[in-house]
Design a protein around this motif. Sequence first.
Motif, PDB file in Angstrom:
ATOM      1  N   GLY A  47     -44.735  17.522 -13.015  1.00 45.54           N
ATOM      2  CA  GLY A  47     -44.944  18.935 -13.947  1.00 45.54           C
ATOM      3  C   GLY A  47     -46.304  19.390 -13.829  1.00 45.54           C
ATOM      4  O   GLY A  47     -46.573  19.995 -14.527  1.00 45.54           O
ATOM      5  N   ASN A  48     -47.257  18.744 -12.868  1.00 48.81           N
ATOM      6  CA  ASN A  48     -48.565  19.041 -13.024  1.00 48.81           C
ATOM      7  C   ASN A  48     -48.843  20.006 -12.026  1.00 48.81           C
ATOM      8  O   ASN A  48     -48.227  20.428 -11.190  1.00 48.81           O
ATOM      9  CB  ASN A  48     -49.449  17.753 -12.728  1.00 48.81           C
ATOM     10  N   VAL A  49     -49.953  20.539 -12.157  1.00 46.63           N
ATOM     11  CA  VAL A  49     -50.597  21.836 -11.512  1.00 46.63           C
ATOM     12  C   VAL A  49     -52.025  21.349 -10.811  1.00 46.63           C
ATOM     13  O   VAL A  49     -52.691  20.846 -11.379  1.00 46.63           O
ATOM     14  CB  VAL A  49     -51.002  22.965 -12.321  1.00 46.63           C
ATOM     15  N   TYR A  50     -51.915  21.543  -9.568  1.00 48.42           N
ATOM     16  CA  TYR A  50     -53.069  21.250  -8.878  1.00 48.42           C
ATOM     17  C   TYR A  50     -53.639  22.659  -8.091  1.00 48.42           C
ATOM     18  O   TYR A  50     -52.942  23.370  -7.561  1.00 48.42           O
ATOM     19  CB  TYR A  50     -52.990  19.996  -7.629  1.00 48.42           C
ATOM     20  N   ARG A  51     -55.025  22.577  -7.832  1.00 49.86           N
ATOM     21  CA  ARG A  51     -55.731  23.577  -7.230  1.00 49.86           C
ATOM     22  C   ARG A  51     -56.327  23.180  -6.117  1.00 49.86           C
ATOM     23  O   ARG A  51     -57.339  22.081  -6.111  1.00 49.86           O
ATOM     24  CB  ARG A  51     -56.483  24.558  -7.930  1.00 49.86           C
ATOM     25  N   ARG A  60     -61.154  20.567  -1.536  1.00 50.08           N
ATOM     26  CA  ARG A  60     -61.069  19.516  -2.734  1.00 50.08           C
ATOM     27  C   ARG A  60     -59.911  20.025  -3.303  1.00 50.08           C
ATOM     28  O   ARG A  60     -59.708  21.318  -3.770  1.00 50.08           O
ATOM     29  CB  ARG A  60     -62.390  19.825  -3.558  1.00 50.08           C
ATOM     30  N   TRP A  61     -59.115  18.925  -4.011  1.00 50.21           N
ATOM     31  CA  TRP A  61     -58.232  19.274  -4.777  1.00 50.21           C
ATOM     32  C   TRP A  61     -58.725  18.965  -6.312  1.00 50.21           C
ATOM     33  O   TRP A  61     -59.479  18.023  -6.556  1.00 50.21           O
ATOM     34  CB  TRP A  61     -56.956  18.123  -4.568  1.00 50.21           C
ATOM     35  N   THR A  62     -58.244  19.728  -7.352  1.00 47.72           N
ATOM     36  CA  THR A  62     -58.336  19.760  -8.626  1.00 47.72           C
ATOM     37  C   THR A  62     -57.068  19.626  -9.491  1.00 47.72           C
ATOM     38  O   THR A  62     -56.615  20.694  -9.286  1.00 47.72           O
ATOM     39  CB  THR A  62     -59.588  20.802  -8.909  1.00 47.72           C
ATOM     40  N   GLN A  63     -57.198  18.848 -10.412  1.00 47.18           N
ATOM     41  CA  GLN A  63     -55.957  18.996 -11.355  1.00 47.18           C
ATOM     42  C   GLN A  63     -56.275  19.965 -12.433  1.00 47.18           C
ATOM     43  O   GLN A  63     -57.389  19.762 -12.999  1.00 47.18           O
ATOM     44  CB  GLN A  63     -55.580  17.374 -11.908  1.00 47.18           C
ATOM     45  N   MET A  64     -55.476  20.758 -12.803  1.00 46.39           N
ATOM     46  CA  MET A  64     -55.656  21.887 -13.773  1.00 46.39           C
ATOM     47  C   MET A  64     -55.088  21.487 -14.975  1.00 46.39           C
ATOM     48  O   MET A  64     -53.620  21.109 -14.968  1.00 46.39           O
ATOM     49  CB  MET A  64     -55.145  23.137 -12.902  1.00 46.39           C
ATOM     50  N   LEU A  65     -55.681  21.403 -15.971  1.00 49.80           N
ATOM     51  CA  LEU A  65     -55.007  21.093 -17.178  1.00 49.80           C
ATOM     52  C   LEU A  65     -54.582  22.210 -18.061  1.00 49.80           C
ATOM     53  O   LEU A  65     -55.343  23.303 -18.172  1.00 49.80           O
ATOM     54  CB  LEU A  65     -55.907  20.496 -18.184  1.00 49.80           C
ATOM     55  N   THR A  66     -53.059  22.389 -18.152  1.00 52.78           N
ATOM     56  CA  THR A  66     -52.519  23.648 -18.626  1.00 52.78           C
ATOM     57  C   THR A  66     -52.177  23.438 -20.150  1.00 52.78           C
ATOM     58  O   THR A  66     -51.799  22.263 -20.644  1.00 52.78           O
ATOM     59  CB  THR A  66     -51.375  23.966 -17.919  1.00 52.78           C
TER      60      THR A  66
END
Length: 117
Positions: free
Chosen positions: A42-46, A53-59
């Motif tokens: 259920g994670n979101v990455y940009r 570059r990948w960044t995990q987005m904290l929602t």
Amino acid sequence: DSQLSASTASRFLQRFGHTLLEGPDFTLWMYGGMSLREGILGNVYRYSVPDHRWTQMLTSTVDGGNGPRPRYFHTAVRISSNNAMYVVGGLTDIGVSTDFWILNLTTLQWKEEKSSL
């Protein structure tokens, strides 16, 4: 933001049934999916195309409650006029889902949209 290089990102990219959308400013947004190692995600990455570059987005959620259940084989689309990702349905740990969620890509807040499917 938790930034990951392409080599580090290979572990979380091993998934299926996720969605990948075009975002603003040459970005791609990935949500959910199934990992054979970690289960339903259920994670979101940009992904920044210029920076590779990948960044995990904290929602979070607008109301401080729980966000959407992790899911795969869902549908998602980005509406550029309000910079939001709309997520509908999919498979969760409790079965087929018919819920409808909106993620504001600026504030990174989820909001459940009450609808009748």
